[in-house]
Write a protein that holds these residues in place. Structure first.
Motif, PDB file in Angstrom:
ATOM      1  N   GLY A 242       0.950  -1.194   0.186  1.00  0.00           N
ATOM      2  CA  GLY A 242      -0.194   0.155   0.016  1.00  0.00           C
ATOM      3  C   GLY A 242       0.706   1.321   0.286  1.00  0.00           C
ATOM      4  O   GLY A 242       0.672   2.218  -1.206  1.00  0.00           O
ATOM      5  N   LEU A 246       0.605   4.381  -2.740  1.00  0.00           N
ATOM      6  CA  LEU A 246       0.127   5.507  -2.758  1.00  0.00           C
ATOM      7  C   LEU A 246       1.320   6.628  -2.932  1.00  0.00           C
ATOM      8  O   LEU A 246       1.540   7.617  -3.581  1.00  0.00           O
ATOM      9  N   ALA A 282      -4.620   1.649  -1.601  1.00  0.00           N
ATOM     10  CA  ALA A 282      -6.438   1.642  -0.434  1.00  0.00           C
ATOM     11  C   ALA A 282      -6.877   0.476  -0.236  1.00  0.00           C
ATOM     12  O   ALA A 282      -6.827  -0.698   0.594  1.00  0.00           O
ATOM     13  N   ALA A 286      -6.387  -1.168   3.165  1.00  0.00           N
ATOM     14  CA  ALA A 286      -7.549  -2.179   3.271  1.00  0.00           C
ATOM     15  C   ALA A 286      -7.467  -3.566   4.380  1.00  0.00           C
ATOM     16  O   ALA A 286      -8.370  -3.555   4.998  1.00  0.00           O
ATOM     17  N   TYR A 505      -4.414   4.662   4.826  1.00  0.00           N
ATOM     18  CA  TYR A 505      -5.392   4.395   4.239  1.00  0.00           C
ATOM     19  C   TYR A 505      -6.105   5.416   3.704  1.00  0.00           C
ATOM     20  O   TYR A 505      -7.102   6.080   2.914  1.00  0.00           O
ATOM     21  N   ALA A 508      -5.051   7.715   0.713  1.00  0.00           N
ATOM     22  CA  ALA A 508      -5.694   7.012  -0.912  1.00  0.00           C
ATOM     23  C   ALA A 508      -6.779   7.201  -0.873  1.00  0.00           C
ATOM     24  O   ALA A 508      -7.218   7.297  -1.803  1.00  0.00           O
ATOM     25  N   GLY A 509      -7.709   6.902   0.246  1.00  0.00           N
ATOM     26  CA  GLY A 509      -8.914   6.869  -0.080  1.00  0.00           C
ATOM     27  C   GLY A 509      -9.948   9.278  -0.143  1.00  0.00           C
ATOM     28  O   GLY A 509     -10.967   8.617  -1.524  1.00  0.00           O
ATOM     29  N   TYR A 517     -14.823   8.092   1.515  1.00  0.00           N
ATOM     30  CA  TYR A 517     -14.186   6.477   0.334  1.00  0.00           C
ATOM     31  C   TYR A 517     -14.303   5.687   0.758  1.00  0.00           C
ATOM     32  O   TYR A 517     -13.420   5.844   2.445  1.00  0.00           O
ATOM     33  N   SER A 519     -12.807   1.312   0.648  1.00  0.00           N
ATOM     34  CA  SER A 519     -12.566  -0.191   0.296  1.00  0.00           C
ATOM     35  C   SER A 519     -13.483  -0.974   0.204  1.00  0.00           C
ATOM     36  O   SER A 519     -14.366  -1.413   1.767  1.00  0.00           O
ATOM     37  N   ALA A 526     -12.450   6.573   4.589  1.00  0.00           N
ATOM     38  CA  ALA A 526     -11.283   7.003   5.071  1.00  0.00           C
ATOM     39  C   ALA A 526     -11.319   8.077   5.600  1.00  0.00           C
ATOM     40  O   ALA A 526     -10.375   8.361   6.635  1.00  0.00           O
TER      41      ALA A 526
END
Length: 651
Positions: A242, A246, A282, A286, A505, A508-509, A517, A519, A526
């Motif tokens: 991740g 990112l 994400a 996740a 996370y 990314a969201g 957002y 996942s 997020a």
């Protein structure tokens, strides 16, 4: 660029590292490839050397450094010649001219237990070693499938990890996924960050598929219970998958965003991410969160509960302690990390933190903190930005309730854990004689921990009006003596911890859709991920007014990252990938100037309640960076190896 491999080496860690003594052979034992790789014990001995190469960021040199954003400044005497100051001046070539950080060591030795002989420069050696292991997997004939998977998973992980660590500072490099013959003419071009990141992610994914959730639950791990803490697991591989995605999605590296540049905060390019890569990031993060929260992995968020937050005394009944992520004391030099650290290297020396890391964070006035001339100090601008109010709002939010006449009141609880401020009881043992006035910090303008006049140019006090005790407790002084042998103090800074997974996370969201957002691979939006961390410390959730604006929410995610990961060595890389290194206010370092109002008896009065006036900042340093400062330069020796390996722009 390519370092030759030593003879097949069967390495053993010292017992105190919490790593496994898989073998009990002499370090220089030469054996055939068939013997070295035939079973788990021998092959794991081969892999151990890669673990051994992970540099200890805090203790790889006498007076080390790792905070190079706008978050930290050093005192002027001693600190003026240090890497942090050179970087403030834009002198990035200093990274390889003096071994003052984990980036460089004068004498590299992958087999050594000397902490001074390891650095990021081990990367090419370890990548080659990982490739040798992968190309010899067929020789592992006396092993179960589980054992083969664990070996292969570690090799895939480390091949990707060492590439990823270099990419953070130097950008895209050749991704080496095979053993390069010594007589091969090198022509490998540098790949883009995205190209490298996708290859890293592929290796991290493969590692996650092969590695166990928890070594203690494997047949081989059951033989070494209590010594598996530093082992790479599925969650660690997912976390780094991740992370690298990112970073590739971030504004510096996003396709079509223009790369390194000035003005990204004004033209909006600091908010431009590669959405497709951010979705992949994400999902990996996740999956990591789900793995952790299921209890499958050995990791969890440590508790933030204190009976005395200033002294880091955990609340009665706490099973874990946030402070123990970074240091332990009175626990027989137990390696820090608590349940939260996910990636650490070995610690090879008992009492190794005391010379000299534990003595670099407090005042040198009257030799209160003994030895050395260096002081790491948090900047006022960073504290005022990162550490908001207990209600979750930033200080400059008009609804936050921040009061310049009571600036230490109702702050985010992490402020009281991390920061030494005016009126703080620095010496728990009552001093006498010439030191009688130093028990409680006078951090106001003209106080005994501050120079008179401006600019602040103190050799032994605080230039900024603050000290930091997040990584080293304030009791590390000549009166309380926590850095003496009896304190059994051990410090270590993890490369990755659980909180970072939630932060990445959320980012990314935010890059894909904003606060809402989510996942499909975990139960959080997020915004939820940020609120998990705020719930842990007792701070307010992300304000509703910030949730509907994608950019405002991203700003809040970044501020939360600055607070939660403060002084852990991530800030420069974050400002770099967000295209903010050159932008105001991220290019200045300031001091906090103010006067006390009235008199206080700090033996009874809590310093957070003190009243002040004339609260303002003064600029100590302004960093006049150009676009070239978004990447470090390679050594000339690297770029002169062959024409396809080019130097970074501007260097």
């Amino acid at each position: 660029m390519v370092i030759g491999l030593l003879p097949f080496y069967l390495f053993t860690f010292l017992p105190l590292t919490s790593c496994t003594d898989y073998l009990d052979k002499e370090p220089d034992s030469d054996v055939s490839a068939e013997e070295a790789f035939k079973n788990f014990t021998n092959f794991q001995g081969f892999v151990e050397e890669i673990y051994n190469c992970i540099p200890n960021k805090e203790s790889n040199f006498w007076c080390t450094t790792f905070n190079w954003g706008e978050d930290e400044i050093m005192n002027t005497v001693g600190g003026d010649s240090h890497e942090t100051t050179h970087f403030d001046l834009g002198d990035y070539r200093y990274w390889y001219q003096d071994p003052q950080s984990f980036l460089h060591a004068n004498e590299l030795d992958p087999t050594s237990t000397d902490k001074f002989k390891h650095s990021l420069e081990h990367a090419w050696y370890c990548i080659r070693k990982a490739n040798i292991g992968l190309e010899n997997m067929d020789k592992m004939t006396e092993a179960t499938q589980e054992e083969k998977n664990i070996i292969k998973g570690q090799l895939y992980f480390f091949r990707a990890w060492w590439h990823e660590e270099m990419m953070e500072f130097f950008g895209g490099i050749p991704y080496i996924d095979r053993v390069l013959p010594a007589d091969e003419v090198l022509t490998l071009p540098r790949q883009s960050f995205k190209e490298c990141a996708e290859l890293c992610a592929k290796d991290f994914r493969e590692a996650a598929n092969l590695l166990p959730d928890n070594w203690d639950n494997t047949a081989i791990g059951k033989k070494t219970l209590g010594k598996n803490d530093l082992r790479i697991t599925k969650a660690v591989a997912l976390g780094y998958m991740g992370k690298v995605l990112l970073w590739a999605a971030s504004p510096l590296n996003a396709d079509g965003n223009g790369g390194a540049q000035i003005g990204a905060s004004k033209n909006g390019k600091t908010y431009v991410y590669d959405a497709a890569l951010a979705i992949q990031a994400a999902d990996a993060l996740a999956e990591c969160i789900a793995n952790i929260e299921s209890g499958a992995s050995p990791y969890a968020l440590a508790e933030f509960k204190y009976d005395n937050i200033y002294d880091h005394v955990a609340a009665a009944g706490s099973s874990t302690n946030f402070s123990d992520i970074f240091r332990t004391t009175g626990q027989n030099w137990k390696m820090p990390g608590s349940c939260e650290a996910m990636l650490r290297g070995p610690v090879t020396a008992v009492n190794g933190s005391n010379w000299n890391f534990a003595k670099l964070w407090g005042p040198k006035v009257n030799n209160l903190v003994e030895h050395d001339a260096i002081i790491h100090m948090p900047t006022a601008n960073y504290i005022n930005y990162a550490y908001g109010m207990a209600n979750g709002l930033a200080l400059d939010d008009p609804e936050s309730g921040f009061d310049k006449t009571h600036p230490f009141k109702d702050r985010d609880p992490r402020f009281y854990h991390d920061i030494i401020f005016d009126g703080f009881r620095f010496l728990n043992t009552t001093p006498n004689g010439a030191d009688a006035g130093f028990q409680y910090m006078e951090m106001f303008t003209g106080g005994n921990m501050r120079p008179s006049g401006f600019p602040a140019r103190s050799a032994d006090g605080s230039r900024t009006g603050y000290f930091c005790q997040k990584l080293v407790p304030h009791q590390c002084n000549k009166y309380d003596g926590m850095y003496n042998w009896g304190g059994a103090l051990e410090c270590y800074l993890p490369y990755m911890r659980v909180a970072d997974i939630y932060l990445m996370y959320a980012e990314a969201g935010a890059a894909v859709q904003g606060a809402s957002y989510k996942s499909s691979r975990c139960n959080y939006t997020a915004a939820d991920a940020i609120n998990v961390l705020r719930d842990r410390v007792g701070a307010g959730h992300v304000a509703t007014k910030l949730l509907s604006d994608k950019n405002k929410f991203m700003d809040e995610v970044r501020r939360e990252r600055a607070c939660e990961l403060a002084f852990e060595g991530f800030r420069w890389n974050d400002l770099q990938r967000w295209l903010l290194l050159t932008e105001y206010p991220y290019n200045v370092k300031t001091s906090q100037e103010f006067n006390r109002v009235g008199s206080y008896d700090f033996t009874k009065d809590d310093p957070r309640d003190a009243e002040v006036n004339n609260w303002h900042e003064e600029v100590l340093v302004e960093r006049n960076f150009s676009a070239k400062h978004y990447l470090f330069p390679f050594k000339d020796a690297d770029v002169f190896l062959y024409k396809e390996f080019n130097q970074n722009p501007g260097w």
